[in-house]
Structures are given as C-alpha cells and as structure tokens.
Write a protein that holds these residues in place. Sequence first.
Motif, PDB file in Angstrom:
ATOM      1  N   SER A  26     -22.416 -36.945  38.788  1.00 38.06           N
ATOM      2  CA  SER A  26     -22.071 -36.608  40.163  1.00 38.06           C
ATOM      3  C   SER A  26     -21.136 -35.414  40.138  1.00 38.06           C
ATOM      4  CB  SER A  26     -21.396 -37.795  40.860  1.00 38.06           C
ATOM      5  OG  SER A  26     -20.885 -37.386  42.117  1.00 38.06           O
ATOM      6  N   ARG A  27     -21.419 -34.449  40.998  1.00 33.13           N
ATOM      7  CA  ARG A  27     -20.546 -33.278  41.075  1.00 33.13           C
ATOM      8  C   ARG A  27     -19.177 -33.636  41.611  1.00 33.13           C
ATOM      9  NH1 ARG A  27     -24.085 -29.187  44.514  1.00 33.13           N
ATOM     10  NH2 ARG A  27     -24.449 -31.164  45.609  1.00 33.13           N
ATOM     11  N   LEU A  28     -19.084 -34.811  42.266  1.00 34.71           N
ATOM     12  CA  LEU A  28     -17.800 -35.218  42.838  1.00 34.71           C
ATOM     13  C   LEU A  28     -16.914 -35.949  41.833  1.00 34.71           C
ATOM     14  CD1 LEU A  28     -19.070 -36.563  46.287  1.00 34.71           C
ATOM     15  CD2 LEU A  28     -18.142 -34.292  45.756  1.00 34.71           C
ATOM     16  N   ALA A  29     -17.502 -36.383  40.705  1.00 35.94           N
ATOM     17  CA  ALA A  29     -16.756 -37.171  39.731  1.00 35.94           C
ATOM     18  C   ALA A  29     -16.022 -36.269  38.751  1.00 35.94           C
ATOM     19  CB  ALA A  29     -17.695 -38.102  38.983  1.00 35.94           C
ATOM     20  N   ARG A  30     -14.733 -36.535  38.598  1.00 39.28           N
ATOM     21  CA  ARG A  30     -13.916 -35.762  37.661  1.00 39.28           C
ATOM     22  C   ARG A  30     -13.039 -36.710  36.858  1.00 39.28           C
ATOM     23  NH1 ARG A  30     -13.946 -32.924  42.459  1.00 39.28           N
ATOM     24  NH2 ARG A  30     -14.623 -30.731  42.347  1.00 39.28           N
ATOM     25  N   ALA A  31     -12.696 -36.276  35.660  1.00 41.36           N
ATOM     26  CA  ALA A  31     -11.759 -37.056  34.852  1.00 41.36           C
ATOM     27  C   ALA A  31     -10.459 -37.220  35.629  1.00 41.36           C
ATOM     28  CB  ALA A  31     -11.505 -36.350  33.525  1.00 41.36           C
ATOM     29  N   GLY A  32      -9.937 -38.429  35.619  1.00 46.42           N
ATOM     30  CA  GLY A  32      -8.728 -38.714  36.375  1.00 46.42           C
ATOM     31  C   GLY A  32      -8.979 -39.328  37.732  1.00 46.42           C
ATOM     32  N   ASP A  33     -10.251 -39.411  38.129  1.00 44.77           N
ATOM     33  CA  ASP A  33     -10.594 -40.025  39.405  1.00 44.77           C
ATOM     34  C   ASP A  33     -10.727 -41.542  39.256  1.00 44.77           C
ATOM     35  OD1 ASP A  33     -10.631 -37.730  40.872  1.00 44.77           O
ATOM     36  OD2 ASP A  33     -12.821 -37.498  40.863  1.00 44.77           O
ATOM     37  N   LYS A  34     -10.417 -42.240  40.341  1.00 43.37           N
ATOM     38  CA  LYS A  34     -10.737 -43.661  40.420  1.00 43.37           C
ATOM     39  C   LYS A  34     -12.202 -43.774  40.831  1.00 43.37           C
ATOM     40  CE  LYS A  34      -7.803 -46.557  40.728  1.00 43.37           C
ATOM     41  NZ  LYS A  34      -7.081 -47.404  39.766  1.00 43.37           N
ATOM     42  N   ALA A  35     -12.947 -44.659  40.166  1.00 40.77           N
ATOM     43  CA  ALA A  35     -14.386 -44.775  40.430  1.00 40.77           C
ATOM     44  C   ALA A  35     -14.848 -46.203  40.197  1.00 40.77           C
ATOM     45  CB  ALA A  35     -15.171 -43.816  39.538  1.00 40.77           C
ATOM     46  N   ALA A  36     -16.097 -46.463  40.586  1.00 39.68           N
ATOM     47  CA  ALA A  36     -16.716 -47.767  40.381  1.00 39.68           C
ATOM     48  C   ALA A  36     -18.070 -47.579  39.725  1.00 39.68           C
ATOM     49  CB  ALA A  36     -16.876 -48.508  41.701  1.00 39.68           C
ATOM     50  N   VAL A  37     -18.414 -48.472  38.801  1.00 39.27           N
ATOM     51  CA  VAL A  37     -19.727 -48.446  38.167  1.00 39.27           C
ATOM     52  C   VAL A  37     -20.361 -49.819  38.293  1.00 39.27           C
ATOM     53  CG1 VAL A  37     -19.087 -46.659  36.493  1.00 39.27           C
ATOM     54  CG2 VAL A  37     -18.830 -49.071  35.876  1.00 39.27           C
ATOM     55  N   ALA A  38     -21.688 -49.822  38.415  1.00 41.64           N
ATOM     56  CA  ALA A  38     -22.456 -51.070  38.388  1.00 41.64           C
ATOM     57  C   ALA A  38     -22.922 -51.287  36.953  1.00 41.64           C
ATOM     58  CB  ALA A  38     -23.643 -50.981  39.334  1.00 41.64           C
ATOM     59  N   MET A  39     -22.586 -52.440  36.390  1.00 38.16           N
ATOM     60  CA  MET A  39     -22.874 -52.687  34.985  1.00 38.16           C
ATOM     61  C   MET A  39     -24.379 -52.820  34.741  1.00 38.16           C
ATOM     62  SD  MET A  39     -19.965 -52.496  33.625  1.00 38.16           S
ATOM     63  CE  MET A  39     -20.539 -52.925  31.973  1.00 38.16           C
ATOM     64  N   THR A  40     -24.869 -52.086  33.766  1.00 34.48           N
ATOM     65  CA  THR A  40     -26.265 -52.199  33.357  1.00 34.48           C
ATOM     66  C   THR A  40     -26.382 -52.867  31.997  1.00 34.48           C
ATOM     67  OG1 THR A  40     -26.211 -49.983  32.359  1.00 34.48           O
ATOM     68  CG2 THR A  40     -26.890 -50.149  34.671  1.00 34.48           C
ATOM     69  N   SER A  41     -25.320 -52.821  31.213  1.00 36.52           N
ATOM     70  CA  SER A  41     -25.289 -53.498  29.919  1.00 36.52           C
ATOM     71  C   SER A  41     -23.840 -53.810  29.587  1.00 36.52           C
ATOM     72  CB  SER A  41     -25.899 -52.620  28.816  1.00 36.52           C
ATOM     73  OG  SER A  41     -25.656 -53.187  27.541  1.00 36.52           O
ATOM     74  N   PHE A  42     -23.612 -55.025  29.064  1.00 38.13           N
ATOM     75  CA  PHE A  42     -22.256 -55.428  28.716  1.00 38.13           C
ATOM     76  C   PHE A  42     -21.936 -55.150  27.250  1.00 38.13           C
ATOM     77  CE2 PHE A  42     -23.108 -57.574  32.633  1.00 38.13           C
ATOM     78  CZ  PHE A  42     -21.891 -57.540  33.296  1.00 38.13           C
ATOM     79  N   GLY A  43     -22.822 -54.421  26.597  1.00 40.00           N
ATOM     80  CA  GLY A  43     -22.549 -53.957  25.255  1.00 40.00           C
ATOM     81  C   GLY A  43     -22.740 -55.001  24.177  1.00 40.00           C
TER      82      GLY A  43
END
Length: 680
Positions: free
Chosen positions: A106-123
């Motif tokens: 996303s062009r709006l996403a930058r390091a240092g931003d608060k964000a949310a992700v939907a989990m696709t794999s728990f590793g």
Amino acid sequence: MKQTEGTVQGIYQATGRGFGFLIPEEGEDYFIPPRCDGGAWNGDRVAVLPDRTEAARGERRTGRVVEVLERANRVVTGVLQKHNRELWLQPDQERLPGPIQVLGKSRLARAGDKAAVAMTSFGSAKHPPLGALRRVFGPAASREAAVEAILYNYEIDPAFPDAVRAAAQAAPEQVGPGEREGRLDLRDKLIFTIDGASAKDLDDAVSLEQDEQGRWVLGVHIADVSHYVPAASPLDLEAWERGTSVYFADRVVPMLPPELSNGICSLNPRVDRLTLSCLMTLTAEGELVGHTIAKSVIRTVERMTYDDCNALLAGEEAALTQRYGAILPTLRDMAALAAVLEKRRRLRGSLDLDSSESAIRCDETGAPVEVQVRRPGVSEKLIESFMLSANECVAAHLKALDKPCVYRVHEKPSLDKTEKLKSMLAPLGYTLGAADQFSLQKLLAQAQGKPEAAAVSSLVLRSLMKARYDTEDLGHFGLAARDYCHFTSPIRRYPDLMVHRILTALLDGTLRGASEKKLAAAAARAAVQSSQREIAAQNAEREIEKRYLAEFMQAHLGETFPAAVSGVTRFGLFVMLGSGVEGLVGVEALPGSGWHYDEQRMSLTSFDGSRVFSFGMPLEVVCTGAAPESGQIDFRLAGEAAPALPAQRTERREPSRPGRRDRNPRAMHVPKSRKGRKKR
C-alpha cells in the motif's frame, strides 16, 4: 486432526517469555513449558495433554499443547517495520509472537505506522507468520492512531453501515397520535430524568407518588426502543453485532445510530415519548407488595442533572430551589426511599463496594487535560437504586410466568478464588472464613476508614466471578438478588432490548407457541453474543483509557505523587495514584540488588530481607515516563536515585491478580454512571 483423547481443553495464555498456561473452564491451570505450546498463540482455544493425571502435592500441573482448536487472533494490530525492503508488523500485544511478515503493498503504509493485518498463516518453526495488510491508522506515536487500532482490533466500528443509517433516518421525529393508542397514558404525571450533564441518550425516567393507602408507587419508565427497532431489521442486526455502546474519555461509539439514541428514543423533556413502565408499590419499609408493567406514553417535565439534584438535596443553591420548586419535594421523597431500599439490600447481603472511578476531561481538540476521581452523590445512588429495583422486578415477573428472559447472572466465588483471596488478605492483617455475602460485608466494614480500605475493596472485587448474561436465572451474588436482569438501558445494551421485546410480546398477548419458542431461541443467542461483546467493549475501553492517561501524564514528568501498590509482578510494582492513573515501578528502579517474588502473598522482598513491598502499600512515586502509543507509564520511588539506564519494558505485563479473566467490577455491581451514562 491430532489425537485429543485424554486431553484437557481451555484457553492458552502466553507470557511472551517462551512458556505459558492453559486456563481450563474448571479446575487449576496447567503450566505449559517452553517449546510445548504446539504453535498456539495467546488466547487460542487448545487441547493439552497433561504430563500426568495428578500433580504431586506442592507441584504445578504441567502439559503440552497437542492441538489448536480455535484461533483467537484473526486480526492483529501493531507497528510496521521495514527490513530488507519488506514490511513486517510488530504486534501491539506483547504476548503474541512476532514480527509478522506483511503481504500486499500500500502506498499509504510506512514504517512507523500503526496498522492491522488479517492473519493468513500463523507460522511454524521454519516459516514466519504471515498477514495481509487490512488497515493503516497513521503514525504509531499518536493517540488517535492507537485508539483507532484498538477499536478495530475489538471489531468496534464507529461508523454505521449505510442501510442502518438509512433505517435510523427513516424513524419518526415525534410520537404520532396512532402510536399512543392502547398505551397507559402517564403524560400528566410528574416524571423527570436525572443524568450526567453531557448525556444525550436519556433512556430512563422516574416518578414517585403515594396511593390511597399511603404506600409508595415508584415508577421507572424506560424508552420503548423495541418499538423503533423491529426484530431482524437492519437496526436490530447491527445492534446485535455490537451488543453494547462503548464509552471512553469524551467519546462514545453507540449501539444505535444517534438519530434514534439521541432522538425519538431519548426521553427528552416536554415531548411525548413511548416507554415501558415498571410501576412498583412499596411499603414505607421498602417491601415490594405489588407491581404493574405496561406499555406507556410519558412526557418528562424536566431534564435534571446529577450535579443540580445533589445541590438541591444539599440545599446549596437557592436559585435551583426556586427553579425546581415543584420537583424538590418529590426529589426529597425519592432520596429517602432510595436510602430505605439500599438498607434492605445491605441487610440481605448486597456488597457495598467502592464505586468511584476516574473521569478524563478533554479539551476542544480531544486531548486529555484533567483526570478526576468521581464518587457517586445522593442523586446517582438514587437512580441506581431505582433501576436495580426495576431490574429485579422485571426478572421476577418473567420468571414467575415461566417466560423467556435474558438474565444478568453473577455466581458466587469459587473455592479456588476464595483461597487466593484469603492468602492475599493475610499480609494486610485480615482473615476471612467463608466467602459468602455477609462475611465479605463484614470484611469490607472492618476495613472502612482505614488506609488499606481501598486495597481490601479492590481484592474483593478482583476475586469475584465475572457477571454475564444467561437464559437461566442463577441469581446475582454481588447484589444478593434472587432474580435479576437488565431492563433499564435498551439504547445502549442489547440484552435490555431483548427483554423489552419479550415483555412487549407478553403484553400484546403474542408470547405463546411458536412465537415464544422463537423469542426463547433469540434470547439464548443474545445472552452469548452480548456477554462476548461486553468483554470486548470493556477491554477496549480499558486499553484506550490507558492511552489517554499516558498522554495526560506526559505533562507531569518529574512530579511526585502519593500512590498505593495496585499489583505485584516479578518485574516490578504497579502503583495507582489517587486520580486512578496506574503505572509501573520496575524492579530496576527499586533499591537493592535483587528481589524475591511471592505470587500468593503478592509481594516483593529484597534478598537481604530488609525491604518488602506488598499489595496496598502506600508509596511516594515520581513519574519518569509516559508513552501514549502503548499506554505505558513509568514511575520510580521518591527519594531513590533514578536508574542509570533507561528501563526496558519488553516484558511488561499486567499485575499478578486473583484470576486471569476479566474482573471489571463496574460490570459486576452495575454501578452508577460515568460521563453521563449508566452502567447498571
């Protein structure tokens, strides 16, 4: 699917330090050693295989996770970081593993931003957890981004869908002549509301008069929200999803759109409003000898505030006395009756717990500028007492008729919680026999007026079970009520709306056969959903409040405050100021070279035995740090040198307390309002 025979199921509680615990529905916890979590994350429902059936005396039960049954963290919020041109999310929750590799750009996403992700794999052991970018909230250091992220994490949406707004906007602005037909007309009665000065959703009004036998007739009149929110309509489905309104600082995320909650459903003065009225006939001693529940129409004569009512009852404001001369005699009678009702509750075992709470005042920009402790006055207690009476009356009414109901239940403390409470009271010099209402009442009375009173009250609150909703009438331990439900706030609580819907069907004569079965099933679903959404709202409110308090304390760095120990952990002392602000004195900021942590007695003792810090101990502290992005506030002891190096908070946790599930005392004792809303 792994083999689950012989396993114990429950919630996995991670610590962020490699090990964790299984919290089963019943019985003692299990210790989950490092590398035995089976890939479980904090909050997941798991199956654990015990190492052995019974632990030896004095030993902790242990086990290993053999299956993750249900994932709790479908969406994770955190701070974006960049590594090798890739974005990673460091979770806000320290008990979650991280970082999480972010998929998508996303062009709006930058390091240092608060964000949310939907989990696709728990590793796994070889692959990192993966999440798809869902929302960017802005710079992580800002309170606004932190608040938005918390609401998003708990699925609390400040905006309503278009269909819901359209339905709300289609609601009438006034009561039509046809809507009054068939209702009990109470428009000539002296009925008024008492709320906080800033409240806009006025959903309850009160009246009081005497009948021909000299008995009191107490009227509690509640907005007939169900009349404007039909079952299965867009408004109803949205209210069910939300479950409750959410309040923090100077904001509210309402359960219903403001066109309803502040408009036609609000009992505004000198206009007709549709209500459900509970008219209770009481003796001078407060005994309920009769009642009527009816669909009604009212017209409140005044919109009173708590402050004005308290001043009127204290005789402090001559101008108010002149303005409200017609209401003052009734208000005085109400105060006297409320005192009688409260005395009756105490005599049956209702717990008189501290109901003070912190109130955050914000300026025009939304920034916190003041934190005050608010304690209920006579008028707040008056309204609470009347609402409790109505809630009990309605619950008993539906139970006697064997009709469906969403009860508010609060079960007695478990044996395990009772034993923990006893062990934590011991250092304060108190003993406790059985944890019944009268024993707890006696304990609270013994502590009243003493320096440790707040600590004793807090320990009792934290040892109690969590109140919840159920279709089975299990009683309310804290209120010592045999029957109890929530009837008085349908604007902001879905269970109240459900109870109104059941009462309306009963009064209309349609609560029978298939209709009754349908409403009973709906009540069961509402009880589960509302309990879950209440916990989410409470957690969100608590987390958001921490951010506001941290921002407020940034203006008070270096200042000294009186405080008391509110929690004890291996890594330090949680302390609470008189204003309700809570923060941490880390072990690195304590004098001496090492400390022994006693979980049962909630204490830290220096290795040489010269110093002991325990729950409830008064201290003088200096504020050394405050971070709005995380809500963390740090203190050191006054008179002690500041630590040579900045304190590291990578393992900061909630204080060790009796019980791990939510223990919000406000939800247990249905107290009076904060910032204009009632939490009965």
